[in-house]
Design a protein around this motif. Structure first.
Motif, PDB file in Angstrom:
ATOM      1  N   GLN A 112       0.862  -1.174   0.000  1.00 56.71           N
ATOM      2  CA  GLN A 112       0.000   0.000   0.000  1.00 56.71           C
ATOM      3  C   GLN A 112       0.900   1.225   0.000  1.00 56.71           C
ATOM      4  O   GLN A 112       1.934   1.240   0.672  1.00 56.71           O
ATOM      5  CB  GLN A 112      -0.896  -0.012   1.238  1.00 56.71           C
ATOM      6  CG  GLN A 112      -1.817  -1.209   1.271  1.00 56.71           C
ATOM      7  CD  GLN A 112      -2.532  -1.316   2.598  1.00 56.71           C
ATOM      8  OE1 GLN A 112      -1.992  -1.004   3.647  1.00 56.71           O
ATOM      9  NE2 GLN A 112      -3.775  -1.755   2.550  1.00 56.71           N
ATOM     10  N   ARG A 113       0.487   2.272  -0.749  1.00 59.73           N
ATOM     11  CA  ARG A 113       1.360   3.432  -0.908  1.00 59.73           C
ATOM     12  C   ARG A 113       0.537   4.707  -0.978  1.00 59.73           C
ATOM     13  O   ARG A 113      -0.499   4.750  -1.631  1.00 59.73           O
ATOM     14  CB  ARG A 113       2.188   3.246  -2.173  1.00 59.73           C
ATOM     15  CG  ARG A 113       3.050   4.427  -2.507  1.00 59.73           C
ATOM     16  CD  ARG A 113       3.922   4.205  -3.708  1.00 59.73           C
ATOM     17  NE  ARG A 113       3.156   3.740  -4.846  1.00 59.73           N
ATOM     18  CZ  ARG A 113       3.616   2.893  -5.747  1.00 59.73           C
ATOM     19  NH1 ARG A 113       4.823   2.419  -5.638  1.00 59.73           N
ATOM     20  NH2 ARG A 113       2.871   2.526  -6.762  1.00 59.73           N
ATOM     21  N   ARG A 155      -1.786  10.630  -4.596  1.00 58.26           N
ATOM     22  CA  ARG A 155      -2.042   9.275  -5.095  1.00 58.26           C
ATOM     23  C   ARG A 155      -2.063   8.331  -3.912  1.00 58.26           C
ATOM     24  O   ARG A 155      -1.201   8.373  -3.050  1.00 58.26           O
ATOM     25  CB  ARG A 155      -0.961   8.870  -6.077  1.00 58.26           C
ATOM     26  CG  ARG A 155      -1.181   7.514  -6.675  1.00 58.26           C
ATOM     27  CD  ARG A 155      -0.048   7.172  -7.624  1.00 58.26           C
ATOM     28  NE  ARG A 155      -0.237   5.842  -8.135  1.00 58.26           N
ATOM     29  CZ  ARG A 155      -0.594   5.555  -9.355  1.00 58.26           C
ATOM     30  NH1 ARG A 155      -0.796   6.528 -10.217  1.00 58.26           N
ATOM     31  NH2 ARG A 155      -0.742   4.320  -9.741  1.00 58.26           N
ATOM     32  N   SER A 156      -3.081   7.483  -3.892  1.00 56.66           N
ATOM     33  CA  SER A 156      -3.212   6.445  -2.876  1.00 56.66           C
ATOM     34  C   SER A 156      -3.471   5.138  -3.597  1.00 56.66           C
ATOM     35  O   SER A 156      -4.338   5.060  -4.454  1.00 56.66           O
ATOM     36  CB  SER A 156      -4.366   6.780  -1.926  1.00 56.66           C
ATOM     37  OG  SER A 156      -4.471   5.807  -0.924  1.00 56.66           O
ATOM     38  N   GLN A 163      -6.431   5.583  -6.214  1.00 56.24           N
ATOM     39  CA  GLN A 163      -7.078   6.893  -6.270  1.00 56.24           C
ATOM     40  C   GLN A 163      -6.011   7.928  -6.580  1.00 56.24           C
ATOM     41  O   GLN A 163      -4.938   7.932  -5.967  1.00 56.24           O
ATOM     42  CB  GLN A 163      -7.746   7.181  -4.927  1.00 56.24           C
ATOM     43  CG  GLN A 163      -8.611   8.385  -4.917  1.00 56.24           C
ATOM     44  CD  GLN A 163      -9.384   8.493  -3.603  1.00 56.24           C
ATOM     45  OE1 GLN A 163      -9.298   7.650  -2.733  1.00 56.24           O
ATOM     46  NE2 GLN A 163     -10.139   9.558  -3.468  1.00 56.24           N
ATOM     47  N   GLU A 164      -6.296   8.810  -7.547  1.00 58.24           N
ATOM     48  CA  GLU A 164      -5.324   9.807  -7.959  1.00 58.24           C
ATOM     49  C   GLU A 164      -6.028  11.127  -8.219  1.00 58.24           C
ATOM     50  O   GLU A 164      -7.143  11.152  -8.731  1.00 58.24           O
ATOM     51  CB  GLU A 164      -4.599   9.322  -9.223  1.00 58.24           C
ATOM     52  CG  GLU A 164      -3.434  10.159  -9.609  1.00 58.24           C
ATOM     53  CD  GLU A 164      -2.612   9.518 -10.723  1.00 58.24           C
ATOM     54  OE1 GLU A 164      -1.794  10.250 -11.302  1.00 58.24           O
ATOM     55  OE2 GLU A 164      -2.793   8.332 -11.014  1.00 58.24           O
ATOM     56  N   GLU A 165      -5.347  12.229  -7.883  1.00 58.56           N
ATOM     57  CA  GLU A 165      -5.932  13.556  -8.070  1.00 58.56           C
ATOM     58  C   GLU A 165      -4.804  14.536  -8.335  1.00 58.56           C
ATOM     59  O   GLU A 165      -3.728  14.429  -7.748  1.00 58.56           O
ATOM     60  CB  GLU A 165      -6.698  13.946  -6.799  1.00 58.56           C
ATOM     61  CG  GLU A 165      -7.630  15.122  -6.964  1.00 58.56           C
ATOM     62  CD  GLU A 165      -6.987  16.444  -6.620  1.00 58.56           C
ATOM     63  OE1 GLU A 165      -7.423  17.459  -7.166  1.00 58.56           O
ATOM     64  OE2 GLU A 165      -6.047  16.469  -5.824  1.00 58.56           O
ATOM     65  N   LEU A 186      -8.158   8.069   0.950  1.00 57.36           N
ATOM     66  CA  LEU A 186      -7.611   9.384   0.651  1.00 57.36           C
ATOM     67  C   LEU A 186      -8.715  10.427   0.790  1.00 57.36           C
ATOM     68  O   LEU A 186      -9.768  10.290   0.187  1.00 57.36           O
ATOM     69  CB  LEU A 186      -7.044   9.397  -0.760  1.00 57.36           C
ATOM     70  CG  LEU A 186      -6.515  10.734  -1.306  1.00 57.36           C
ATOM     71  CD1 LEU A 186      -5.275  11.140  -0.535  1.00 57.36           C
ATOM     72  CD2 LEU A 186      -6.191  10.606  -2.775  1.00 57.36           C
ATOM     73  N   GLN A 187      -8.478  11.460   1.613  1.00 54.67           N
ATOM     74  CA  GLN A 187      -9.431  12.568   1.760  1.00 54.67           C
ATOM     75  C   GLN A 187      -8.722  13.849   1.384  1.00 54.67           C
ATOM     76  O   GLN A 187      -7.605  14.098   1.804  1.00 54.67           O
ATOM     77  CB  GLN A 187      -9.914  12.676   3.215  1.00 54.67           C
ATOM     78  CG  GLN A 187     -10.723  11.514   3.669  1.00 54.67           C
ATOM     79  CD  GLN A 187     -11.138  11.673   5.137  1.00 54.67           C
ATOM     80  OE1 GLN A 187     -10.471  12.367   5.896  1.00 54.67           O
ATOM     81  NE2 GLN A 187     -12.226  11.048   5.482  1.00 54.67           N
TER      82      GLN A 187
END
Length: 191
Positions: A112-113, A155-156, A163-165, A186-187
């Motif tokens: 997990q990263r 990024r999670s 999940q990426e933003e 991720l919040q």
């Protein structure tokens, strides 16, 4: 001759002890009417890399505390160009489970990263960045006020979720953002 032996013995003892001594906190403050360039990095399961430069009249304060977790604080105020690149990453590789099914796929990566990166350049302005990497939690607070171009990305990633933003701001800006990312969620709070 006796003095040389004492100095040699003292030097050897100091070198031997230097391997057991390490810094847990790095803190600096720079006030300059010219240019400054600061780079720091910590690597491992909790990693941080920071690169900052300023020109003209500027003030830079920064601290990196890795005594227990990893906490960083960066504050830059400049009347001229300033550049920032901050990156933090936390990884958690769960231990192999001995009861795992014999027929389960072995090519899956259970790691997990979490990764958070802020980079950009301002013609003048203020930048504040705070990062925290503790047990299974990655946080970042960013406050930018100035004129230029900034990119903020998060990024999670885990075995079954990604999940990426990314946010990009150009021109005159006032950006405030807080990111809290456990190794499972991720919040993002943008103010």
């Amino acid at each position: 001759m006796k003095m040389k032996k004492i100095l040699l013995t003292t030097g050897i003892v100091c070198l031997a002890l230097a391997g057991w001594i390490s810094a847990d906190l790095i803190s600096s403050s720079i006030s300059v009417d010219g240019s400054s360039w600061i780079k720091s990095s910590v690597t491992g399961d909790r990693s941080y890399a920071g690169l900052m430069f300023t020109t003209d009249t500027s003030t830079v304060t920064r601290s990196v505390d890795f005594s227990k977790a990893l906490d960083t604080q960066t504050r830059i105020s400049s009347t001229g160009p300033l550049g920032v690149s901050e990156y933090s990453k936390q990884t958690n590789a769960p231990k192999d489970e001995f009861w795992r099914c014999l027929f389960a796929r072995s090519d899956t990566n259970p790691e997990q990263r979490n990764e958070i990166e802020t980079r950009g350049i301002l013609s003048s302005g203020n930048y504040t960045g705070v990062r925290g990497l503790t047990e299974n939690l990655t946080t970042a607070g960013t406050d930018i006020n100035g004129n230029g171009l900034m990119s903020l990305s998060k990024r999670s990633e885990s075995m079954n979720r990604s999940q990426e933003e990314r946010s990009v701001a150009a021109g005159r800006m006032n950006v405030s953002e807080y990111v809290s990312s456990s190794l499972t969620h991720l919040q993002i709070l943008i103010i």
